[in-house]
Structures are given as structure tokens and as C-alpha cells.
Enzyme design. Sequence first.
Site, short mmCIF file in Angstrom:
data_model
loop_
_atom_site.label_atom_id
_atom_site.label_comp_id
_atom_site.label_asym_id
_atom_site.label_seq_id
_atom_site.Cartn_x
_atom_site.Cartn_y
_atom_site.Cartn_z
N ASP A 22 44.42 56.65 33.16
CA ASP A 22 45.63 57.06 33.95
C ASP A 22 46.56 56.01 33.33
O ASP A 22 46.44 54.96 33.85
CB ASP A 22 45.51 56.83 35.47
CG ASP A 22 44.52 55.65 35.87
OD1 ASP A 22 43.88 55.13 35.34
OD2 ASP A 22 44.58 55.47 37.01
N GLU A 82 41.80 42.77 31.77
CA GLU A 82 41.05 44.13 31.77
C GLU A 82 41.43 45.00 30.34
O GLU A 82 40.55 45.83 29.98
CB GLU A 82 41.55 44.96 33.01
CG GLU A 82 43.19 45.17 32.68
CD GLU A 82 43.74 46.20 33.56
OE1 GLU A 82 43.21 47.07 34.37
OE2 GLU A 82 45.07 46.40 33.78
#
Length: 507
Positions: free
Chosen positions: A62, A288
Site C-alpha cells: 500500500d 522498515e
Amino acid sequence: IPNGGGEEGTTVQLNRYIVDTDQPRPEAYAKDYELAHNATSDPDIQAGIYADMATGAESGWDYSTRWVKYPNAVPKDHILYSIRTRQVVPVELNAILYQVEQALADFVVLANCSSSPSIIADTNYGELARMRRNAMYSVFYDQPSGLFYDYILDERRRSDILSPAALWPYWSFGSDKSNSTQPHDNRETKASAIAAFAPVFRILSSNPGGIPATLYNSGQQWDYPSAWPPLQYVLMQGALNMGHIDLGLSLAQTFVDSVFCAWYNTGGSIPGILEKLPNTTDSGHMFEKFDSTQVGKEGGGGEYTVQAGFGWTNGVLLWTLDTFGRSLVAPSAFALIATLAVVMAEHEAAAAAAAAAAAQAAAVAQAAAPPPPMVVANAPAGVPAGMPATAPIVVPVAVPGAQPAVAAAPGAGTIVVAAAPAPGAPNGAKPAGAAGNKPAADDKKPASSPKGKPAAAAAATSGAKEASNSEPKIAKDDSSAASAGSVNTSFAAVVLALSAGVLSALH
């Protein structure tokens, strides 16, 4: 869905991400509402956008240009106007489900479920896995390139967007080439696999921070230049499965370089082993995602700021060190960073010396050039009564590095106060550096290196070259310097540093 061979009426069963909703996401209500209403005034299309945004979030990617119809839309914030996630049958989802079905088939055997009637025992997961694999080859597989592309339902064609998902089956299917589950000839598949990984070599050559999620610079976080650790893991596994050992090692080295340098850049250190980078106040972070265009830079884009930690980064790092440890070298960026630390330290020292020299020169200049006369209306206390108005009067003046002196009084009732030059400087001497006046010994310019480089920079450059030519391999337990005159560390110390970062993140 129609298979890739174009035979009308022939169908296979695969899976897609899909969320059935006609409302904005609760966690991003305002964003989705604004997006849908800016894109169209049609309520039905708006409802579709809400569903596709929720589906994209469910996918984990996303958001990405994989899910849109117009990936080159301008301006970039209009790209999601054409989101159509529900129309995309994604490669990686089906590759993961294939692995799940294979695992369940293995569990049935391991647990001897066949002796106990149950849904698990009555389902032939091995057969389901075989059918899915064949369907993936029929729908996703592009024989000339050896890549697996997403399928677009409403256009009845394969997508042309390249991403690591296109190589995911080379991990999921493993190195099993048995004809019972392989719909293509062995030699043909192997040749295609060689071709399939060619883009990875090419992309890695221009992306020192890792393989990006796609090659579209859309501003979304699952596009260029974000390099996500799970995707690097899948590519490493696929390369190893297909015998691309060198590529797997290159991907591993790139990933370790990125993680280590990001951690070190943000203040990572080990007392007594690895000193903190100058001017850093944090304790070191692994992120991340990373920027594929730079070693050690965190990624960006998307709906939120980059996250530190991070579960999959830690896991992929530990697996990479365990799998490739003896073939890896000290991160190539480490020598550069360590050398930069030396340069920064030398630069700060030179700046401090220059500031001190400037202060001294200013003091000398101030002492050599008398300030404007200071007229005193009334004589200060302590001036002897009856002293002639034209007589010199001594009044202490606080001038750093100067001796009080007296100038001739210009007229009756006027007291002039001046500062004398510092001892050793003749009256009327010009400030250091003025025309016709050579600087004092302490004011000499720093020594220059050849080609006009400062000596510190030249030494650092030399150290970096030596470091790049002597990166230690971990075949033995010996260690070598990461860079000349900087931090003396071995790859073992790097592993220790990264492990410390993992433990810190977990804590």
C-alpha cells in the site's frame, strides 16, 4: 479466468486480494474521501475507489503502481485516481498460497492425519498445490523473459509492470524440477530462469541500496526507490534456488551494507569496539525500508513516515548473516563512513584552529590600529588636580592581548585613551594578513596536499582507497582495518554491531 494460452472457455482457479466495501478506510477516512471526490463525481466509481484502496491496504503493498491503470499519471498525486486493485490477480499471493498448500500436504504426512477422518485428511493439498502451480504457469508466465507477471482481469492480459513479485515463484517453487509438477521442459525452464534474473543484475548495478519495489517513481512507498527487506529476501532465495550463487551473494552484500550503514549513520556504536559517528546523538536504527539509490539511507514515500525497528529487517538480516556469513565482507560503505568520520574530525580541528588564529589576528589588528578617540567631558576620579590639560593621562583600558598606552591629548580638557600593540609588535604594525605584511608563525595556512586538496582530505581519500582494496573476507577469524587511520574493525565486529542493533530493536 481465461488462461494465458488464449483458449476461450478454459478456466483455472487462482486468488486475488479483495475487500468488499463502499466506504473509506476508517484509519484513513479523510484521505480516501478526498481522493475519491477529486477523482470523480460518480458515486459508483467513488465506491469502487474505496474498495480498491482497502484492497490495496490488505495486500501489504500500500500503495504501488501495480494496482493502478495509469502509472505515469501527472501529477503524481493523481496516480491513485485509477486504482483497480481488485482487477489484479497478483503473482506473489498465489505463490504464497502454493507454499501454504505444500506445507499442509507435508503436515498431513508428518501428523499421520490420514488415519483420522477430518477436513485436513480428506483434502489433497498436494494436488491443490500442483493445480495452482500449473495455473500460475498458464496465466502469469512469460516464456521469453522467464518472468511471472500479474494478470489484469478487466483487460484479459498480463501486466507489464516489473517488480520482485515477478520472480517470487522461483522461491516458492524451490529447486524442484520434477516433471510431475513442472508443466514445461526442464531445459527450457532452466534457460528461462537464467534470462529471468538478468534484470536483477542490471537493476542492482545502478541501485547500490537494493532492488526497488518497481521501476516507477510514483511517490508511493511500494515503488521506486524503496527497497524492502522481504523483497530482497525473496530475490536471494530465488537466486539460490536457481543456482545464481553470485547474484544471491551480491544481493546479500548489498542488503547488509544498507542495514549496517543506516544503523551506523544514525548513531550506532559498540563501546570499545566501534565508536559512534561524530555529531550523532541517536543510538542507531534499522528501518522498515531503504532507499535503493543510496547505501544506508532510509526509504520514504506513502502515507506515513518511515518506521524504525523493524521486524522483517531484523529477520532478513539474521538469515542473511547466517546464510552468507563467511562469504560477506565488511560493508563497503563502512570504510567510506569511517573515513568520513576522520575527515569530519580533522575538519573540525582545522576549523577550531582557524577560529583561534582569526581571533588572535583580530586582537593584533585591534592593538595595532588605535580606536577612535574617546572624549571624556570630566576627568575621571584619580586624575591629579592641577595637571595641565595637554599632559598625557593614563587610564587603564581592557583590550585582550594589549598594553594600556597614552596618546597625545588633542586639546584642553580632553582625555584620549588608546591601546598599545601587544609586546613584540612595533608601533604602527599592520594586522596579520594585511598587504605587505606576512602572517605570524602561528597564522600560517594549513599545509596543502597535491592537486590543491587539504591534507586531511588527501589522507582520508588515501585511507578510503586502502580500505576499498583490503576489505576483509571472513574465511578465518582474523581481522583487518576498515580504513587507514580510522576505526580498526573486522567483519565479526560488524556482525556484533548489527546483532546489537537487532536486539535493541526487539527490546
